[in-house]
Design an enzyme around this catalytic site. Structure first.
Site, PDB file in Angstrom:
ATOM      1  N   HIS A  34      -6.157  -6.476  -1.292  1.00  0.00           N
ATOM      2  CA  HIS A  34      -5.070  -5.532  -1.035  1.00  0.00           C
ATOM      3  C   HIS A  34      -3.832  -6.249  -0.482  1.00  0.00           C
ATOM      4  O   HIS A  34      -3.878  -6.884   0.560  1.00  0.00           O
ATOM      5  CB  HIS A  34      -5.572  -4.484  -0.035  1.00  0.00           C
ATOM      6  CG  HIS A  34      -4.784  -3.218  -0.016  1.00  0.00           C
ATOM      7  ND1 HIS A  34      -4.434  -2.534  -1.159  1.00  0.00           N
ATOM      8  CD2 HIS A  34      -4.292  -2.479   1.025  1.00  0.00           C
ATOM      9  CE1 HIS A  34      -3.763  -1.437  -0.827  1.00  0.00           C
ATOM     10  NE2 HIS A  34      -3.658  -1.387   0.484  1.00  0.00           N
ATOM     11  N   ASP A  51      -8.734  -5.446  -5.573  1.00  0.00           N
ATOM     12  CA  ASP A  51      -8.322  -4.349  -4.694  1.00  0.00           C
ATOM     13  C   ASP A  51      -8.700  -3.019  -5.328  1.00  0.00           C
ATOM     14  O   ASP A  51      -8.273  -2.719  -6.447  1.00  0.00           O
ATOM     15  CB  ASP A  51      -6.807  -4.420  -4.486  1.00  0.00           C
ATOM     16  CG  ASP A  51      -6.268  -3.279  -3.653  1.00  0.00           C
ATOM     17  OD1 ASP A  51      -7.071  -2.612  -2.959  1.00  0.00           O
ATOM     18  OD2 ASP A  51      -5.043  -3.062  -3.692  1.00  0.00           O
ATOM     19  N   SER A  88       0.846  -1.189   0.000  1.00  0.00           N
ATOM     20  CA  SER A  88       0.000   0.000   0.000  1.00  0.00           C
ATOM     21  C   SER A  88       0.894   1.255   0.000  1.00  0.00           C
ATOM     22  O   SER A  88       1.776   1.376  -0.847  1.00  0.00           O
ATOM     23  CB  SER A  88      -0.948  -0.037   1.202  1.00  0.00           C
ATOM     24  OG  SER A  88      -1.985   0.901   1.070  1.00  0.00           O
TER      25      SER A  88
END
Length: 469
Positions: A436, A411, A157
């Protein structure tokens, strides 16, 4: 047949903790860094934390690799426990494992308890990507202790964005980077502002059936209708077990903002097994959520009752929660949304918008002027929407090398990810069944085939980098 099968899966998924997550061990250390790396006006310093594990290192090998996780927006121990692939690969490659905490997060606060004092906005001047990467460069230099060692950066991320940018800016320090679910293109002019909402809607449409997203899309007017009276506001608070009652339109908007955040979070952590990354959740939580919204509801009363049952999948899966704190997005979480809000009011300007006609979200527009006013009012910061593009190139990645960009198509952040390699030294790995940064997590028997295949490819590429070094 399908409904019966899904019903069986629902019952199984709601049994908490079928397989316990491994707890990874480390020493917690501190490292002194300059408050400001780029000025000669100050000699102030503070400590950042890092987690250290050398148990895998081959003591006979003088060039053991270092696996360095570029910490993101929260307590670094949280990310260490949710990045099992780093540990698994370190055991195979006999690597030193380091997870570095991002300045201004966790316990790495430059001004201690006074760091976020709103009467001292000057404290935020050193809260940038560049200062953070320089922290990491100094820490790695210290850890190498004069030796030439292969260092691989890992991140998921925002941490994945940092890992990619770290390799771009410091190729002499890190030989490569795994940037999992790193939306480095989620910036103005690069990616449509509604891509996150469209992907999330698609995830909810396909989780059970299209009625789920249709019910969510209809719910906004139902909320507004019920909240039009004081009795309705009270009923809404009781129905959803809200910690604070909805007293006015501002409260209602905060509650609906909270719901939209929940939908994005559910899509992000739509993992194939029980997890506790953003909240304690069952396997495939979007499916569990949509189970309660699988039928089109005939009226507002039944729709909102179904919505309340569905929301409990996210807010009270364990049954331990007494109420829903919709006003505190940090409630019960290990990430720091306040710190992230500050960053998005400085460099990390990511436009979001939506249209209720083609997504399940409320219609919203992206207005930089209003956004800027809000940021200045809250933090005395003026956003720099093109700063990141100037520093790291945006889509112009032709000069980049030795970076793996992995993205799961389930995601919502994949819309801002690198999905096409700019050259043969940048690797793009797509996980059709991945949420994710699922590939960065610990291996699990329920992992889809595409995730297991992605980890094999990533391991082979990283091994080649180390051998070439």
């Amino acid at each position: 047949m399908f409904a019966v099968l899904c019903g069986a899966l629902l019952m199984l998924a709601f049994e908490p903790g079928a397989i316990a997550e491994q707890k990874f061990q480390y020493a917690i250390k501190e490292f002194s860094v300059p408050l400001d790396h780029f000025s000669f006006l100050s000699n102030e310093s503070f400590n950042i934390r890092y987690l250290y594990n050398d148990s895998y290192v081959d003591k006979a090998n003088t060039q053991s690799p270092i696996f360095f996780y570029t910490g993101n927006e929260g307590d670094i121990e949280w990310f260490a426990q949710n990045s099992g692939f780093v540990w698994e690969l370190a055991a195979k490659q006999r690597a030193l494992v380091v997870f570095a905490e991002h300045r201004y997060y966790g316990k790495s606060l430059p001004f201690g308890g006074d760091t976020f004092n709103t009467s001292k906005p000057e404290h935020l001047a050193y809260f940038t990507v560049e200062q953070t990467l320089e922290d990491y460069a100094l820490l790695i230099t210290f850890l190498r202790n004069g030796q030439q060692l292969p260092v691989v950066a890992f991140g998921g991320s925002y941490g994945g964005m940092l890992a990619a940018w770290f390799r771009m800016k410091y190729p002499h320090i890190v030989i490569g980077a795994l940037a999992a679910s790193a939306p480095i293109l989620q910036f103005p002019g690069l990616t449509p502002c509604d891509i996150f909402e469209k992907i999330t809607t698609s995830v909810f449409e396909t989780a059970y059936n299209a009625n789920c997203s249709a019910n969510i899309g209809k719910s906004w007017k139902a909320f507004e209708s019920l909240a039009a009276t004081d009795a309705g506001k009270k009923r809404l608070g009781d129905m959803f077990h809200l910690c604070d009652p909805i007293k006015n339109g501002d409260d209602l908007n905060k509650f609906m903002d909270y719901l939209e955040d929940v939908y994005g979070n559910l899509a992000m952590v739509n993992y194939p097994y029980n997890s506790s990354f953003l909240a304690p959740l069952p396997a495939y939580p979007v499916r569990q959520f949509c189970y309660y919204l699988k039928d089109l509801q005939p009226n507002d009363t039944e729709l909102l009752a179904s919505m309340a049952s569905a929301l409990a999948v996210y807010t009270n899966y364990t049954g331990a929660s007494k109420c829903v704190d919709y006003k505190d997005s940090n409630s019960g979480a290990n990430y720091d949304s306040y710190g992230w809000d500050i960053q998005t009011c400085n460099q990390m300007v990511m436009p979001f918008c939506a249209n209720n006609s083609d997504t399940m979200y409320r219609t919203s527009t992206w207005d930089l002027k209003k956004y800027t006013e809000k940021c200045y009012t809250k933090f005395h910061l003026t956003p720099k929407p093109y700063d990141i593009l100037l520093r790291y190139g945006g889509r112009n990645l032709e000069a980049a090398s030795n970076i793996i960009f992995s993205n799961g198509l389930l995601d919502p952040w994949s819309g801002g990810g690198v999905l096409r390699a700019p050259n043969n030294q940048v690797h793009v790995i797509i996980l059709p069944e991945g949420a994710h940064h699922l590939d960065l997590r610990q291996s699990h028997p329920s992992d889809p085939a595409s995730v297991m295949d992605a980890r094999k490819k990533e391991a082979a590429i990283i091994q080649q980098w180390i051998q070439d070094f």
